[in-house]
Scaffold this active site. Structure first.
Site, PDB file in Angstrom:
ATOM      1  N   GLU A 320       0.821  -1.220   0.000  1.00 32.37           N
ATOM      2  CA  GLU A 320       0.000   0.000   0.000  1.00 32.37           C
ATOM      3  C   GLU A 320       0.847   1.258   0.000  1.00 32.37           C
ATOM      4  O   GLU A 320       0.678   2.150  -0.833  1.00 32.37           O
ATOM      5  CB  GLU A 320      -0.929   0.001   1.218  1.00 32.37           C
ATOM      6  CG  GLU A 320      -1.857   1.204   1.289  1.00 32.37           C
ATOM      7  CD  GLU A 320      -2.930   1.164   0.224  1.00 32.37           C
ATOM      8  OE1 GLU A 320      -2.797   1.932  -0.757  1.00 32.37           O
ATOM      9  OE2 GLU A 320      -3.879   0.370   0.347  1.00 32.37           O
ATOM     10  N   ASP A 324       1.135   4.016  -3.052  1.00 32.56           N
ATOM     11  CA  ASP A 324       0.638   5.377  -2.851  1.00 32.56           C
ATOM     12  C   ASP A 324       1.730   6.413  -3.075  1.00 32.56           C
ATOM     13  O   ASP A 324       1.536   7.414  -3.783  1.00 32.56           O
ATOM     14  CB  ASP A 324       0.090   5.533  -1.428  1.00 32.56           C
ATOM     15  CG  ASP A 324      -1.137   4.686  -1.158  1.00 32.56           C
ATOM     16  OD1 ASP A 324      -1.731   4.169  -2.128  1.00 32.56           O
ATOM     17  OD2 ASP A 324      -1.499   4.528   0.023  1.00 32.56           O
ATOM     18  N   SER A 573      -6.958   1.634  -4.293  1.00 33.80           N
ATOM     19  CA  SER A 573      -5.811   2.179  -3.565  1.00 33.80           C
ATOM     20  C   SER A 573      -4.928   3.010  -4.485  1.00 33.80           C
ATOM     21  O   SER A 573      -4.252   3.938  -4.036  1.00 33.80           O
ATOM     22  CB  SER A 573      -4.975   1.051  -2.954  1.00 33.80           C
ATOM     23  OG  SER A 573      -5.626   0.484  -1.843  1.00 33.80           O
ATOM     24  N   ASP A 614     -16.775  10.570 -18.938  1.00 31.17           N
ATOM     25  CA  ASP A 614     -17.856   9.676 -18.531  1.00 31.17           C
ATOM     26  C   ASP A 614     -17.498   8.231 -18.903  1.00 31.17           C
ATOM     27  O   ASP A 614     -17.033   7.950 -20.010  1.00 31.17           O
ATOM     28  CB  ASP A 614     -19.159  10.085 -19.222  1.00 31.17           C
ATOM     29  CG  ASP A 614     -20.383   9.455 -18.579  1.00 31.17           C
ATOM     30  OD1 ASP A 614     -20.235   8.831 -17.513  1.00 31.17           O
ATOM     31  OD2 ASP A 614     -21.482   9.604 -19.142  1.00 31.17           O
ATOM     32  N   GLY A 633     -23.752   9.516 -17.503  1.00 34.55           N
ATOM     33  CA  GLY A 633     -23.964  10.317 -16.300  1.00 34.55           C
ATOM     34  C   GLY A 633     -23.398   9.635 -15.073  1.00 34.55           C
ATOM     35  O   GLY A 633     -22.638   8.662 -15.151  1.00 34.55           O
ATOM     36  N   ASP A 635     -23.064   7.226 -11.968  1.00 30.26           N
ATOM     37  CA  ASP A 635     -23.532   5.881 -11.636  1.00 30.26           C
ATOM     38  C   ASP A 635     -22.756   5.377 -10.428  1.00 30.26           C
ATOM     39  O   ASP A 635     -21.661   5.873 -10.124  1.00 30.26           O
ATOM     40  CB  ASP A 635     -23.354   4.935 -12.831  1.00 30.26           C
ATOM     41  CG  ASP A 635     -21.917   4.850 -13.318  1.00 30.26           C
ATOM     42  OD1 ASP A 635     -21.066   4.306 -12.586  1.00 30.26           O
ATOM     43  OD2 ASP A 635     -21.632   5.344 -14.424  1.00 30.26           O
TER      44      ASP A 635
END
Length: 656
Positions: A320, A324, A573, A614, A633, A635
């Site tokens: 992680e 990151d 992540s 989108d 749009g 969701d």
């Protein structure tokens, strides 16, 4: 530090009205028994056992907090960008003197002497020690012994009540329904907190629900040649972004270039024992970010003894943090990245422990940290951190966190209190991003709920059941980030789809938080044009609650250096720090132009959806269903879509 109530008692003695002889009580908190716990019926706790009672007082003006934030964050507001100072925020939301007076008066009438009470400096909570028998009488409840299937014992109650006329002044009372105390043999000793379970402890290596998933090892000590494997000489380029995501691929996908400024701030939150390895960062730089000098490290801001430990090394320990930091630093360089390393090696930490370090008032507001869910500091354990870090750091302008829990793991009161703190950070001009989860409509470990709306917080193995939303992503004051992928075999310039490789983008609808005003039009359009066929048994289909995620970014096939090897990594992540990096680059340009950071971005995102790409294909399967489906749009799979820097920048630059 606590403030004596002697002076307050004098004021009350002179002005207090006598309480009526017959007081009407109302249940203040109640919850179902947590899975795995059984109440013992053959024995009662000794009434002489002493409980450390804390009463969290209701903060003032919280009912106005949303409107205050919208006045600052709505792009159509004349006050857009006029962020508040920390003092303004603390003063506005501090509990009123009326709340203090009312609760103290009730306690006095109930026989809890004023001399036993102490008031926190911010007037956020009142604490005192009391025998179980006293607390049972005070709260009209009964404490019981509970035994967990592991053999661990606790004292707690099923519910508790307070007077009707006092209830509005109280947020929470502990220890009560939260299973936060452990019996010790000597009844004269105070009860001690239990350890946080892995499912709600972000840095715990056993809590892999929100952590990235490791795929193929591409090079390094554990590299094994296969017919389809990359070779150590693989050239990563825009031509193979559908197999290997790199910083160059992300710049092409989202239409931005290398950073050139270092005038803003960007923070990444990690939880001990999760840690990065500097040699991994160096390997990443030499492979994919050669403009970054070897040895470049994040700026460490340690919270509650947070340490970048190097004792244990594995993908669960390092994946992680390596992911990151490698991508955050590569995308915003030369801007430095701040690492908020949270929790010592003994106790660990929670999101609340992190928030404490940014806002001293949060350490005590609403009763302070909950020992059932949060690390307790000062840590009394051997080798533990002996301080409690409250308000020691100024928050970065953008803060990304790639951890989360199930909404049903925590009580609504706990989540609402934390969500209100994100609201306050938004008022201060901070952008908060959280990953939405990697299991589609299911929760951590792909578990699903056994009851509608996840009532009771009990789970099954995930093959069926009720959709299990995540937290803090469901809080309306954070930006929740889902995951996409390049369509297999497609070019980097082709439209992406919802991530369906190794992980599925977390998304759905909250069972706790109401739909925020900024989102109402988008969600209404979704239900009008694309209403799912699932029933209320499977998800909260009331059309009145918060939907998530808000946005998305690529979450598949990241090339990451972990433990000396180059691996493919998957997860939201990755998505959250990538989106945060793009907001940081926008902040850099605003600061250079003499403007402030963008702060809470959701109202601007929903008011300008065409500045995002989108995503209209793919889904987020889980709980034995296909989940929701990405469509035109907003969701509940990919939100409004992925970032387009060149479209986003002029929108944010045009704002004051």
């Amino acid at each position: 530090m606590r403030v004596s109530l002697t002076t307050l008692a004098g004021v009350l003695a002179a002005t207090a009205l006598a309480l009526p002889t017959s007081i009407s009580f109302a249940v203040h908190e109640k919850r179902s028994i947590l899975s795995g716990w059984v109440a013992r019926t053959d024995v009662k706790p000794d009434g002489r056992i002493v409980l450390p009672v804390r009463i969290g007082l209701t903060q003032s003006n919280l009912e106005h907090g949303h409107d205050i934030l919208m006045d600052i964050a709505d792009p159509s507001s004349k006050n857009y960008g006029k962020h508040w100072t920390a003092k303004q925020i603390v003063d506005t939301f501090a509990p009123s003197q009326d709340s203090v007076d009312s609760v103290v008066e009730w306690l006095e009438e109930a026989g809890i002497e004023t001399s036993r009470l102490s008031l926190s400096p911010g007037r956020n909570w009142i604490s005192f020690d009391a025998r179980i028998a006293e607390v049972e009488s005070l709260l009209q409840t009964e404490y019981k012994f509970y035994v967990h299937e592991t053999g661990q014992g606790h004292v707690a109650c099923d519910q508790y009540s307070v007077p009707q006329n006092v209830r509005q002044h109280i947020d929470i009372i502990m220890p009560t329904v939260h299973f936060d105390t452990k019996v010790v043999s000597n009844p004269q000793n105070k009860l001690r907190k239990r350890s946080m379970p892995p499912s709600i402890q972000p840095g715990n290596p056993d809590n892999t629900g929100f952590k990235p998933k490791q795929g193929e090892i591409l090079s390094g000590p554990d590299f094994v040649t296969t017919p389809d494997a990359a070779t150590p000489s693989t050239v990563y380029s825009l031509a193979n972004c559908n197999q290997y995501i790199t910083p160059e691929c992300l710049r092409a996908l989202y239409n931005f270039t290398n950073g050139t400024l270092a005038q803003s701030s960007y923070g990444i939150v990690e939880y001990t024992p999760e840690a990065y390895i500097q040699t991994d960062l160096n390997l990443f730089y030499s492979t994919l970010a050669r403009e970054i000098p070897q040895g470049t490290a994040p700026v460490l801001e340690s919270i509650d003894g947070g340490v970048n430990q190097q004792t244990t090394k594995s993908f669960n320990d390092n994946g992680e943090s390596d992911l990151d930091l490698q991508y955050a630093q590569a995308l915003v360089y030369p801007q430095k990245v701040t690492l908020y390393q949270t929790g010592d090696l003994v106790e660990g930490a929670s999101f609340n422990n992190f928030l404490d370090a940014l806002d001293a008032s949060y350490c005590t507001s609403g009763g302070g940290d909950n020992p059932n869910f949060d690390g307790t500091y000062p840590d009394p354990n051997t080798g533990g951190y002996k301080k409690h870090d409250c308000g020691i750091y100024t928050p970065a302008s953008v803060i990304s966190t790639s951890y989360g829990s199930n909404e049903a793991d925590l009580t609504p009161a706990y989540e609402i209190r934390q969500c209100n703190e994100y609201m306050k950070l938004g008022m201060a001009g901070v952008t908060i991003l959280y990953s939405s989860g990697d299991n589609g409509v299911a929760g951590n470990g792909a578990q699903c709920c056994t009851k509608a709306k996840c009532a009771g917080g009990t789970y099954n193995s995930g093959g069926s059941g009720t959709f299990n939303p995540s937290f803090p992503g469901t809080c309306p004051y954070v930006t929740s980030v889902g995951a996409t992928q390049i369509v297999p075999g497609a070019s980097v310039t082709a439209p992406e789809e919802a991530c369906q490789t190794v992980i599925f983008s977390g998304g759905g609808f909250s069972n706790v938080f109401a739909m925020p005003s900024y989102q109402s039009s988008a969600v209404k359009s979704y239900f009008t044009n694309h209403k799912p066929t699932y029933t209320a048994t499977q998800y909260n289909n009331s059309q009145t609650v918060r939907g998530y995620p808000d946005v998305s970014a690529n979450g598949a096939n990241y090339v990451v250096a972990v433990d000396g090897a180059i691996s493919l990594v998957y997860g939201t992540s990755a998505s959250a720090p990538v989106f945060g990096s793009i907001i940081t680059l926008i902040n850099e340009q605003r600061v250079a132009a003499g403007k402030g950071a963008v702060g809470f971005i959701n109202p601007t995102l929903y008011a300008n959806p065409t500045m995002l790409n989108d995503v209209t294909t793919g889904g987020n399967q889980g709980c034995g269903t296909p989940g929701f489906t990405a469509t035109t749009g907003w969701d509940p799979v990919t939100g409004l879509g992925t970032p387009n820097y060149q479209k986003m920048l002029p929108v944010f630059m045009a704002l004051p």
